[in-house]
Write a protein that holds these residues in place. Structure first.
Motif, mmCIF file in Angstrom:
data_model
loop_
_atom_site.group_PDB
_atom_site.id
_atom_site.type_symbol
_atom_site.label_atom_id
_atom_site.label_comp_id
_atom_site.label_asym_id
_atom_site.label_seq_id
_atom_site.Cartn_x
_atom_site.Cartn_y
_atom_site.Cartn_z
ATOM 1 N N GLU A 1 -42.793 32.537 -56.871
ATOM 2 C CA GLU A 1 -43.109 32.166 -58.225
ATOM 3 C C GLU A 1 -43.633 30.826 -58.080
ATOM 4 O O GLU A 1 -43.325 29.886 -57.523
ATOM 5 N N ARG B 1 -45.132 41.277 -62.433
ATOM 6 C CA ARG B 1 -44.838 41.424 -60.923
ATOM 7 C C ARG B 1 -44.535 42.995 -60.548
ATOM 8 O O ARG B 1 -43.816 43.416 -61.378
ATOM 9 N N SER B 2 -44.985 43.332 -59.424
ATOM 10 C CA SER B 2 -44.442 44.677 -59.074
ATOM 11 C C SER B 2 -42.952 44.489 -59.024
ATOM 12 O O SER B 2 -42.254 43.411 -58.335
ATOM 13 N N PHE C 1 -43.616 48.173 -55.466
ATOM 14 C CA PHE C 1 -44.645 47.373 -54.938
ATOM 15 C C PHE C 1 -45.247 47.771 -53.505
ATOM 16 O O PHE C 1 -46.325 47.193 -53.126
ATOM 17 N N GLU D 1 -48.168 45.684 -55.385
ATOM 18 C CA GLU D 1 -48.773 44.381 -54.991
ATOM 19 C C GLU D 1 -48.819 44.537 -53.492
ATOM 20 O O GLU D 1 -50.301 43.697 -53.052
ATOM 21 N N ARG E 1 -51.090 40.428 -54.834
ATOM 22 C CA ARG E 1 -49.933 39.623 -55.985
ATOM 23 C C ARG E 1 -50.687 39.517 -57.329
ATOM 24 O O ARG E 1 -51.645 39.047 -57.537
ATOM 25 N N ARG E 2 -49.842 39.936 -58.249
ATOM 26 C CA ARG E 2 -50.038 39.583 -59.639
ATOM 27 C C ARG E 2 -49.371 38.416 -59.983
ATOM 28 O O ARG E 2 -48.337 37.939 -59.620
ATOM 29 N N ARG E 3 -49.812 37.905 -61.220
ATOM 30 C CA ARG E 3 -49.254 36.703 -61.745
ATOM 31 C C ARG E 3 -48.182 37.280 -62.676
ATOM 32 O O ARG E 3 -47.923 38.460 -63.110
ATOM 33 N N SER E 4 -46.820 36.614 -62.461
ATOM 34 C CA SER E 4 -46.027 36.647 -63.251
ATOM 35 C C SER E 4 -46.349 36.437 -64.585
ATOM 36 O O SER E 4 -47.130 35.654 -64.991
ATOM 37 N N GLU F 1 -45.948 32.628 -65.165
ATOM 38 C CA GLU F 1 -47.320 32.282 -64.804
ATOM 39 C C GLU F 1 -48.414 32.376 -65.911
ATOM 40 O O GLU F 1 -48.942 31.568 -65.817
#
Length: 485
Positions: free
Chosen positions: A44, A128-129, A136, A143, A148-151, A154
């Protein structure tokens, strides 16, 4: 390109694999599935600053809110589109969504819910995954496969908008009450959830208003357009430096050279680059770029870098591949240059949008009469549009997040409208003598010339954002010589 994980078959293992209790991923052992759930560091990100345009996107949402009080507004980013089999086209979020949020994530949706004093905005995204269910690493869009994806936390920090899980949105929209509008054509699933709540006419009003909002650019947008133009100028310089290599290969070398600059300094090209050598220059949207590049011919290069925030330049130069124009090429080029000069001079606040087109067309019509290619007087030619056999297209268009920006705006606010400070448009007259045009002398046939610049309307006139790229024929020749020396 790596293949996605495929379940093992009994023949590929020492012992037959039993059907696992969860039944989700046959061929994945319980031991491996449990192993993949643990041992991952917390990634994070906590020290995130809002995106540079956060204040501008908030102001845009406020303006949209004021236009549609009491109505729920749904603006999707869109989904991935399959290119072939299991590969997708690179994703580009819808302009409406990116304009209002600054986010560029597939499947994202902005929802503005009406409140007593305006609207409450929420950005719906894929979180997120999930590491618990294996998504994931076992899903082709997880991901581990695509990054990676943004949470959601975030995302809230970056975009200044509360964020929620987009997977919950369709059910919420089905249960929603009250008037709703959606920007259509980007997310079929979201539209299906609203199918009995929206009308095409009301949705079109939303799309038109968002298009007209972009007619006048804010300071952030003007800065991004200047970045795009500056990178584009460097891309044109790159091309001039490798014209010898292009002559040994094809127009593709020019396309690839410019594309490298676009990818290094920006997001992409803003549209398919037109790298038209010789008679291909008479085809307005020549994007095959598979023809020869020959000494003595002209190269019409129409290309633009798109910034990471989706703002694109749109610039054209017609260059002598040998470094110097022939007498006839120069005559035609100078006529187009004079027409562009007249068009640019007509760009100023309070002028009609059509004025710059009319000014450029008049100059071209005068030259065509002067050369004996069409019978005058000039007023007759313009009244009947006879010059259009060789001028073909309009002299420009609005520019922004789309190369042909604001296309859904109403005629009365765009082409029949009045120029205002902050508008950015192209001025791009041209003359095109087709290779099979028997109405012109043979030496004209196969010559195409266009000159295009990106012009900002200012309080006291205009500013040429692409002025760093030479336009006058003698300046073009000197510029090319300096780069190739």
């Amino acid at each position: 390109m790596a293949d996605e994980l495929t379940p093992e078959t009994p023949e590929e293992t020492e012992e037959p694999i039993k059907q696992r209790k969860n039944g989700l991923y046959p061929g994945v052992s319980d031991e491996l599935a449990e192993n993949m759930k643990t041992g991952w560091a917390d990634t994070e990100l906590h020290d995130l600053e809002p995106i540079p345009q956060a204040a501008e996107t908030a102001a845009r949402r406020a303006r949209l809110s004021a236009r549609f009080p009491g109505e729920r507004l749904v603006i999707p980013a869109g989904n991935l589109k399959t290119r072939s089999n299991d590969t997708d086209y690179p994703f580009r979020a819808s302009v409406e969504y990116a304009y209002l949020t600054g986010n560029q994530t597939e499947d994202g949706v902005l929802v503005m819910e009406p409140t007593a004093d305006g609207h409450r905005s929420t950005i719906y995204l894929r979180p997120r995954s999930n590491r618990e269910n294996g998504e994931f690493w076992l899903d082709g869009h997880g991901e581990l496969w695509v990054g990676r994806r943004r949470s959601l936390t975030e995302a809230e920090k970056l975009y200044g908008i509360p964020a929620s899980d987009v997977r919950e949105l369709p059910d919420a929209l089905r249960e929603a009450t009250g008037p709703v509008r959606v920007v259509r054509g980007h997310d079929a699933g979201i539209e299906a959830a609203l199918t009995d709540k929206v009308t095409a006419e009301r949705d079109e009003e939303l799309r038109v208003f968002l298009s007209e909002m972009r007619l006048v650019k804010d300071d952030f947008e003007i800065g991004e357009l200047q970045k795009a133009v500056d990178s584009t100028v460097r891309g044109f310089e790159d091309v001039v430096k490798v014209l010898d290599k292009a002559q040994a290969t094809s127009e593709r070398y020019i396309e690839g050279t410019f594309f490298l600059r676009a990818r290094v300094e920006g997001n992409d090209v803003g549209y398919g680059s037109i790298c038209a050598a010789g008679p291909h220059a008479t085809t307005l949207h020549w994007v095959r770029n598979d023809g020869p590049v020959r000494a003595g011919d002209l190269l019409l290069l129409d290309a633009g870098v798109e910034t990471h925030t989706y703002y694109t330049a749109d610039v054209t130069r017609t260059l002598p591949i040998s470094g110097r124009y022939t007498e006839l090429q120069k005559k035609i080029y100078d006529a187009v240059y004079d027409a562009q000069e007249a068009g640019i001079a007509a760009v100023k606040p309070g002028a009609k949008y059509r004025d710059f087109h009319d000014a450029a067309q008049r100059v071209l019509a005068e030259r065509l009469v002067e050369w004996g290619l069409v019978e005058g007087p000039v007023e007759r030619v313009l009244e009947l549009g006879l010059q259009r056999r060789w001028t073909l297209h309009g002299t420009g268009h609005m520019l922004g997040m789309d190369v042909h920006d604001c296309a859904a705006a109403r005629t009365e606010t765009y082409v029949d409208g009045t120029l205002e400070p902050g508008m950015v448009l192209t001025v791009e007259p041209g003359l095109y003598f087709q290779a099979d045009d028997l109405t012109v002398p043979e030496e004209y046939r196969g010559i195409g010339v266009r000159i295009e610049d990106d012009i900002l309307v200012t309080e006291d006139g205009n500013r040429n954002l692409s002025a760093a790229l030479p336009r006058r024929s003698d300046e073009v020749e000197a510029w090319m010589a300096s780069l190739q020396g």
